[in-house]
Design a protein around this motif. Sequence first.
Motif, PDB file in Angstrom:
ATOM      1  N   TRP A   1      49.579  63.698  31.680  1.00 48.10           N
ATOM      2  CA  TRP A   1      51.367  63.733  30.935  1.00 48.10           C
ATOM      3  C   TRP A   1      51.304  64.668  29.958  1.00 48.10           C
ATOM      4  CZ3 TRP A   1      52.220  63.567  26.421  1.00 48.10           C
ATOM      5  CH2 TRP A   1      51.470  63.288  25.389  1.00 48.10           C
TER       6      TRP A   1
ATOM      7  N   ASP B   1      46.525  58.112  41.095  1.00 50.24           N
ATOM      8  CA  ASP B   1      46.129  57.952  39.455  1.00 50.24           C
ATOM      9  C   ASP B   1      45.022  56.212  39.447  1.00 50.24           C
ATOM     10  OD1 ASP B   1      47.190  59.608  38.566  1.00 50.24           O
ATOM     11  OD2 ASP B   1      48.346  58.491  37.627  1.00 50.24           O
TER      12      ASP B   1
ATOM     13  N   PHE C   1      50.574  53.392  36.288  1.00 49.16           N
ATOM     14  CA  PHE C   1      50.293  52.341  37.224  1.00 49.16           C
ATOM     15  C   PHE C   1      50.966  52.017  38.089  1.00 49.16           C
ATOM     16  CE2 PHE C   1      46.289  53.154  34.327  1.00 49.16           C
ATOM     17  CZ  PHE C   1      46.041  54.220  35.026  1.00 49.16           C
TER      18      PHE C   1
ATOM     19  N   GLU D   1      41.612  55.887  41.273  1.00 47.39           N
ATOM     20  CA  GLU D   1      40.441  56.196  39.606  1.00 47.39           C
ATOM     21  C   GLU D   1      40.460  55.368  38.579  1.00 47.39           C
ATOM     22  OE1 GLU D   1      39.790  59.790  36.397  1.00 47.39           O
ATOM     23  OE2 GLU D   1      41.604  59.489  37.469  1.00 47.39           O
TER      24      GLU D   1
ATOM     25  N   THR E   1      43.813  60.400  29.931  1.00 47.20           N
ATOM     26  CA  THR E   1      44.523  61.712  30.367  1.00 47.20           C
ATOM     27  C   THR E   1      45.305  62.622  29.798  1.00 47.20           C
ATOM     28  OG1 THR E   1      44.768  62.410  32.551  1.00 47.20           O
ATOM     29  CG2 THR E   1      46.400  60.411  32.015  1.00 47.20           C
TER      30      THR E   1
ATOM     31  N   GLY F   1      48.493  62.183  38.085  1.00 50.16           N
ATOM     32  CA  GLY F   1      50.162  61.679  38.168  1.00 50.16           C
ATOM     33  C   GLY F   1      50.701  61.336  39.996  1.00 50.16           C
TER      34      GLY F   1
ATOM     35  N   ALA G   1      51.819  60.528  34.917  1.00 49.38           N
ATOM     36  CA  ALA G   1      49.841  60.435  34.966  1.00 49.38           C
ATOM     37  C   ALA G   1      49.772  59.039  34.033  1.00 49.38           C
ATOM     38  CB  ALA G   1      49.563  61.481  34.846  1.00 49.38           C
ATOM     39  N   PHE G   2      48.784  58.215  34.492  1.00 47.93           N
ATOM     40  CA  PHE G   2      48.856  56.775  33.968  1.00 47.93           C
ATOM     41  C   PHE G   2      49.964  55.647  34.110  1.00 47.93           C
ATOM     42  CE2 PHE G   2      47.102  54.184  29.542  1.00 47.93           C
ATOM     43  CZ  PHE G   2      45.623  54.904  30.535  1.00 47.93           C
TER      44      PHE G   2
ATOM     45  N   ALA H   1      43.487  61.394  37.085  1.00 46.89           N
ATOM     46  CA  ALA H   1      44.941  60.676  37.413  1.00 46.89           C
ATOM     47  C   ALA H   1      45.824  62.046  37.133  1.00 46.89           C
ATOM     48  CB  ALA H   1      44.945  59.921  35.583  1.00 46.89           C
TER      49      ALA H   1
ATOM     50  N   HIS I   1      48.649  69.442  36.128  1.00 48.56           N
ATOM     51  CA  HIS I   1      47.659  69.566  36.892  1.00 48.56           C
ATOM     52  C   HIS I   1      46.799  70.665  36.774  1.00 48.56           C
ATOM     53  CE1 HIS I   1      44.204  68.811  38.886  1.00 48.56           C
ATOM     54  NE2 HIS I   1      44.929  68.179  40.047  1.00 48.56           N
TER      55      HIS I   1
END
Length: 389
Positions: A326, A303, A220, A306, A323, A298, A217-218, A296, A330
């Motif tokens: 990571w 990700d 990109f 957004e 976020t 993942g 997550a994060f 975000a 979730h």
Amino acid sequence: MNTNKISITAFSSISPLGNTTEEVWANYLNENHCFSKQFLDQQETSVAPLSSDSKKIIADVRESDIKYKFLDDSVLFALAASRKAVEQAGWSSDDVFGINIGSSRGATDLFEKHYKEYIDTGKAQTLASPTTTLGNISSWIAHDLQSVGPEISHSITCSTALHALLNGVAWLKSGMADKFLVGGSEAPLTDFTIAQMRALKIYSRIDQDQESWPNLAFDFEKTQNTMILGEGAAVCCLEAGETENAIAYVTGVGYATEVLEHNISISAEATCFQKSMKMALKDEDLESIDAIVMHAPGTIKGDLTELRAIEKVFGTKLPLLTTNKWKIGHTFGASGILSLELALLMMQHDVFIGVPFGEKQDRKKPIKKVLVNAVGFGGNAVSILIEKR
């Protein structure tokens, strides 16, 4: 009473990060993730479960009332968090307060067990229905806290908890209530739930070690989906107006739903997020927003879309972005309120918690205003603006 601001007077959670504010913050200050392996869906799977200490607390909650032995973990998680939050806020059974605790999946584990027993034996247990309805989370909290106010349960997929906060704000601003307990709870670490996520091709296949970061997550530029599920619950106490015991204020709320392109997707520039953020920021100078806690999850598209929406709203002068998925995965319906917890803690300590493998961001000022985003299947976005007291 001036209800332009809504006071957050207490917050409590139980999650992979711990069950006390001090423990949660200590875990945010390190760069370790909370993932471990469990045998689910007939294979070893990365998940973010509660810690052993937190599981003991849940076991104690289960033993605290003979009726609780038949409840799902999603209810017990919410009971544990709600007891502590109400105590912190100084509410008692004499106070009339509303309750809105939502969940994306509800009593997942218990439902799967009851259904398997029915398939095996052709008979359903007497309590199968009342203990697996979505409404039983808020109902049992009302029972436990001896509350006589309104109680609501709902599922709006992964934005459920922030929709609960929206509901609480609406009740308070309308004058129909002075206090509301809001939040979300999720216990999704089951075989069938994991199988569903794998079927969608969004679950992480990265080996679990510190160098590879199983949930990206994060990131990109990732080339595969890396969502991982976690479990937990969090709630906060809301009160109308500016109170002396406020830990922060809710100063803006936004929401939007967009037309479905696909069952699980949002548009390329997350139109729903653009609308929800603009609504929450209606009267704000965009440069006054210090940070955004992103949804975000993942996934590649989740990700990136957004981020594109944030760029559309803020232009080239972006706030600090972060976020927590990571680290804790979730948590479906609880994810938005756990993101709110990160926002509250960053404001309280004036420390920005970034993503260790993300691009370093230049912090220029104190953290006083933070925007929190959440969205779920169906493109139902929520944005909540909170401000330091």
